[in-house]
Write an enzyme that holds these catalytic residues in place. Sequence first.
Site, PDB file in Angstrom:
ATOM      1  N   LEU A   1     -28.787   8.313 -88.325  1.00  0.00           N
ATOM      2  CA  LEU A   1     -28.290   7.403 -89.262  1.00  0.00           C
ATOM      3  C   LEU A   1     -26.904   6.751 -89.009  1.00  0.00           C
ATOM      4  O   LEU A   1     -25.890   7.793 -88.988  1.00  0.00           O
ATOM      5  CB  LEU A   1     -28.571   7.633 -90.722  1.00  0.00           C
ATOM      6  CG  LEU A   1     -30.026   7.988 -90.971  1.00  0.00           C
ATOM      7  CD1 LEU A   1     -30.060   8.532 -92.713  1.00  0.00           C
ATOM      8  CD2 LEU A   1     -31.248   7.121 -90.475  1.00  0.00           C
TER       9      LEU A   1
ATOM     10  N   GLY B   1     -14.044   8.366 -86.098  1.00  0.00           N
ATOM     11  CA  GLY B   1     -13.773   9.271 -87.242  1.00  0.00           C
ATOM     12  C   GLY B   1     -14.973   9.262 -88.029  1.00  0.00           C
ATOM     13  O   GLY B   1     -16.026   8.928 -87.467  1.00  0.00           O
TER      14      GLY B   1
ATOM     15  N   GLU C   1     -23.877   4.927 -90.631  1.00  0.00           N
ATOM     16  CA  GLU C   1     -23.391   4.306 -92.096  1.00  0.00           C
ATOM     17  C   GLU C   1     -23.076   2.897 -91.720  1.00  0.00           C
ATOM     18  O   GLU C   1     -22.486   2.503 -90.788  1.00  0.00           O
ATOM     19  CB  GLU C   1     -22.050   5.020 -92.533  1.00  0.00           C
ATOM     20  CG  GLU C   1     -22.218   6.347 -92.811  1.00  0.00           C
ATOM     21  CD  GLU C   1     -21.075   7.023 -93.417  1.00  0.00           C
ATOM     22  OE1 GLU C   1     -20.241   6.189 -94.127  1.00  0.00           O
ATOM     23  OE2 GLU C   1     -20.764   8.145 -93.321  1.00  0.00           O
TER      24      GLU C   1
ATOM     25  N   CYS D   1     -19.132  12.204 -89.296  1.00  0.00           N
ATOM     26  CA  CYS D   1     -19.958  12.897 -88.105  1.00  0.00           C
ATOM     27  C   CYS D   1     -19.213  13.309 -86.827  1.00  0.00           C
ATOM     28  O   CYS D   1     -19.310  14.486 -86.941  1.00  0.00           O
ATOM     29  CB  CYS D   1     -21.428  12.219 -87.719  1.00  0.00           C
ATOM     30  SG  CYS D   1     -22.347  11.676 -89.231  1.00  0.00           S
TER      31      CYS D   1
ATOM     32  N   GLY E   1     -10.751   1.302 -80.133  1.00  0.00           N
ATOM     33  CA  GLY E   1     -10.184   1.043 -81.438  1.00  0.00           C
ATOM     34  C   GLY E   1      -9.169   2.074 -81.853  1.00  0.00           C
ATOM     35  O   GLY E   1      -8.324   2.565 -80.851  1.00  0.00           O
TER      36      GLY E   1
ATOM     37  N   PHE F   1     -20.656   1.092 -77.672  1.00  0.00           N
ATOM     38  CA  PHE F   1     -19.531   2.118 -77.900  1.00  0.00           C
ATOM     39  C   PHE F   1     -18.228   2.099 -76.689  1.00  0.00           C
ATOM     40  O   PHE F   1     -17.872   3.000 -76.219  1.00  0.00           O
ATOM     41  CB  PHE F   1     -20.216   3.794 -77.745  1.00  0.00           C
ATOM     42  CG  PHE F   1     -20.602   4.118 -79.111  1.00  0.00           C
ATOM     43  CD1 PHE F   1     -19.859   4.861 -80.104  1.00  0.00           C
ATOM     44  CD2 PHE F   1     -22.097   3.546 -79.576  1.00  0.00           C
ATOM     45  CE1 PHE F   1     -20.574   5.240 -81.016  1.00  0.00           C
ATOM     46  CE2 PHE F   1     -22.424   3.918 -80.714  1.00  0.00           C
ATOM     47  CZ  PHE F   1     -21.720   4.768 -81.594  1.00  0.00           C
TER      48      PHE F   1
ATOM     49  N   THR G   1     -22.366  20.151 -94.654  1.00  0.00           N
ATOM     50  CA  THR G   1     -22.166  21.092 -93.891  1.00  0.00           C
ATOM     51  C   THR G   1     -20.754  20.915 -93.049  1.00  0.00           C
ATOM     52  O   THR G   1     -20.752  20.593 -91.939  1.00  0.00           O
ATOM     53  CB  THR G   1     -23.314  21.122 -92.827  1.00  0.00           C
ATOM     54  OG1 THR G   1     -23.257  19.896 -92.047  1.00  0.00           O
ATOM     55  CG2 THR G   1     -24.542  21.770 -93.224  1.00  0.00           C
TER      56      THR G   1
END
Length: 426
Positions: free
Chosen positions: A151, A255, A153, A258, A251, A247, A92
């Site tokens: 989820l 990116g 990665e 998501c 950085g 979090f 999507t």
Amino acid sequence: MVRLQRKIAVVGTGYVGLTTGACLAALGHHVVCADIDANKVDRLGRGHVDILEPGLDELVNRGLTAGNLEFVVGATNAVSPETEVLFLCVPTPMGADGSADLRAVESVLAEVGDMLPSGCAVATKSTVPVGTADRLRHMVNVPIVANPEFLREGSAVDDFLHPDRIVVGSADREAAQRVGDLYAALQAPTLVLDAASAEMVKYAANCFLAVKLSYVNAIAQLCDRVGADVREVTEGMGLDPRIGRSFLKPGPGWGGSCLPKDTNALLHVAEQAGLDFALLRSAIEQNVRQQEDVIDRIRQACDGTVRGARIGLLGLAFKAGTNDLRDSPAIGIANALVAEGAEITAHDPAITGELPGMRLVDDPYEAVKGAIAVVVLTEWPEFRTLDWTKVAELMDGFTVVDTRDLLDGDDLARAGLRWKAIGRRC
């Protein structure tokens, strides 16, 4: 009583679809996964997983051996009269206006809608905008259930099998509960909501994380200007249970597949609803500024201009533990440097092949050879243990821009290198 094994079809075998199919098969369900790429289906059917995701290849092969995981070409071949749940795990992507492009979702339903047996439910696992379930209801004669994934990665299998929560939502509460029951063996809290609320949960969660990352990146820039150390600042923040530790790591910008897509999609939903979501817009703008800040730091390391400068990049994937380059800030920064005339040599442990505008090498020491500056853009742990004395000998310059605060500044200093990290007292 919840019946354990169910007949499931999964359309799409990307990160979400393949993880969903393999993990549901591991829970004892019979799963047929479909994709339009015949070569990919053939490889998966022989147990070859091209996605770098810890534990995923093992689960795929276990399901194939057990006979409860199959791969077929085309959605119509995945659906049978016994199918009880059809998961939509197709892309999507973000459209030109920032909205989510639902053409793949609608195409699958148009293709298989007449084939779905009564008693089946369609579950949207792909991230879809609020209101999608209502939009799709007219296309099929079975319930639509929003069942967003959460989820990450690099830890997708573990996240699936050890979830914080299961979220399902539908106008048909019984159908939502049936989809929720698929995960009964995981014994996770299950929220049965209306469809719009379930769809909103995913966007609200991802966008909150994006805002949090943009905030800490701005704090890191401020620390540089006022002489504070962002590592000490975030340690003090993270001990507050209302904030937490996650979090809070600065950085080069956020990116991946998501956050960029979901922040823009939610901003579009807000605009369509007449809400000026200024906070979210600012988070997106701050993310752009963060990448620009990193590029400026690299310019400074190259005496003000990167034109003609040899720069070594360590890391290209958007995060360690994955080979995903989608919306990677590292790629954005690399492309900007190339556009300014830099000569880029890059190394990433998970990336092979060719990338436009740069030389990709399979040895980190080759990446730093002759470099005026070296830039760490992905937090691969193996970069921390490089022989930095050897790196110093290979470089033509002496500055290492560590955008992930990954390295030990003392180690680099002993090697004769200048360590520059965002928000750190270097």
